[in-house]
Design a protein around this motif. Structure first.
Motif, PDB file in Angstrom:
ATOM      1  N   HIS A 179       0.806  -1.219   0.000  1.00 42.11           N
ATOM      2  CA  HIS A 179       0.000   0.000   0.000  1.00 42.11           C
ATOM      3  C   HIS A 179       0.841   1.271   0.000  1.00 42.11           C
ATOM      4  N   ASP A 180       2.171   1.132  -0.085  1.00 42.93           N
ATOM      5  CA  ASP A 180       3.033   2.312  -0.102  1.00 42.93           C
ATOM      6  C   ASP A 180       2.788   3.135  -1.364  1.00 42.93           C
ATOM      7  N   ASP A 181       2.950   4.440  -1.224  1.00 44.79           N
ATOM      8  CA  ASP A 181       2.724   5.379  -2.322  1.00 44.79           C
ATOM      9  C   ASP A 181       3.879   5.295  -3.320  1.00 44.79           C
ATOM     10  N   LEU A 182       3.585   4.818  -4.525  1.00 44.35           N
ATOM     11  CA  LEU A 182       4.620   4.684  -5.544  1.00 44.35           C
ATOM     12  C   LEU A 182       5.133   6.041  -6.019  1.00 44.35           C
ATOM     13  N   TYR A 183       4.286   7.052  -5.978  1.00 41.16           N
ATOM     14  CA  TYR A 183       4.730   8.389  -6.368  1.00 41.16           C
ATOM     15  C   TYR A 183       5.748   8.916  -5.357  1.00 41.16           C
ATOM     16  N   ALA A 184       5.520   8.659  -4.080  1.00 46.58           N
ATOM     17  CA  ALA A 184       6.478   9.058  -3.045  1.00 46.58           C
ATOM     18  C   ALA A 184       7.786   8.282  -3.185  1.00 46.58           C
ATOM     19  N   ALA A 185       7.711   7.086  -3.775  1.00 44.15           N
ATOM     20  CA  ALA A 185       8.899   6.257  -4.000  1.00 44.15           C
ATOM     21  C   ALA A 185       9.640   6.649  -5.275  1.00 44.15           C
ATOM     22  N   GLY A 186       9.145   7.667  -5.969  1.00 45.21           N
ATOM     23  CA  GLY A 186       9.841   8.180  -7.136  1.00 45.21           C
ATOM     24  C   GLY A 186       9.200   7.888  -8.479  1.00 45.21           C
ATOM     25  N   LEU A 187       8.001   7.313  -8.484  1.00 51.70           N
ATOM     26  CA  LEU A 187       7.344   7.046  -9.765  1.00 51.70           C
ATOM     27  C   LEU A 187       6.990   8.357 -10.447  1.00 51.70           C
ATOM     28  N   SER A 188       7.472   8.530 -11.657  1.00 54.84           N
ATOM     29  CA  SER A 188       7.189   9.738 -12.439  1.00 54.84           C
ATOM     30  C   SER A 188       6.088   9.440 -13.452  1.00 54.84           C
ATOM     31  N   SER A 189       5.653  10.471 -14.147  1.00 52.43           N
ATOM     32  CA  SER A 189       4.644  10.251 -15.187  1.00 52.43           C
ATOM     33  C   SER A 189       5.223   9.361 -16.281  1.00 52.43           C
TER      34      SER A 189
END
Length: 86
Positions: A25-35
């Motif tokens: 459930h961790d936020d992938l955007y916070a982990a560095g996922l870009s558009s």
């Protein structure tokens, strides 16, 4: 399904942290996922599973977590049809 998603993320997402350090459930955007990373993930899923993710499902929320990706993919393709990934 989550193992499959983790494998795809490892290959295509270019995250700032190792995929195996992330919870479901961790936020992938916070982990560095870009558009660009989300597009790469989507394209890898579509190519490897020979599916097209419907445009209505391609939202910010889809790429929010491993759980959200796995849940959506599970609705599009049965888990037993996934080939083991090496």
């Amino acid at each position: 399904m989550k193992t499959y998603v983790r494998s795809i993320l490892q290959e295509a997402a270019c995250l700032d942290v190792p995929v195996n350090s992330l919870g479901d459930h961790d936020d992938l955007y916070a982990a560095g996922l870009s558009s660009l990373g989300s597009v790469r993930v989507m394209m890898a899923i579509e190519e490897q599973l020979a599916i097209e993710i419907p445009a209505a499902l391609i939202t910010h929320e889809l790429f929010q977590s491993i759980e959200s990706l796995a849940r959506t993919i599970a609705h599009l393709v049965p888990e037993e049809s996934l080939a083991p990934r090496i």
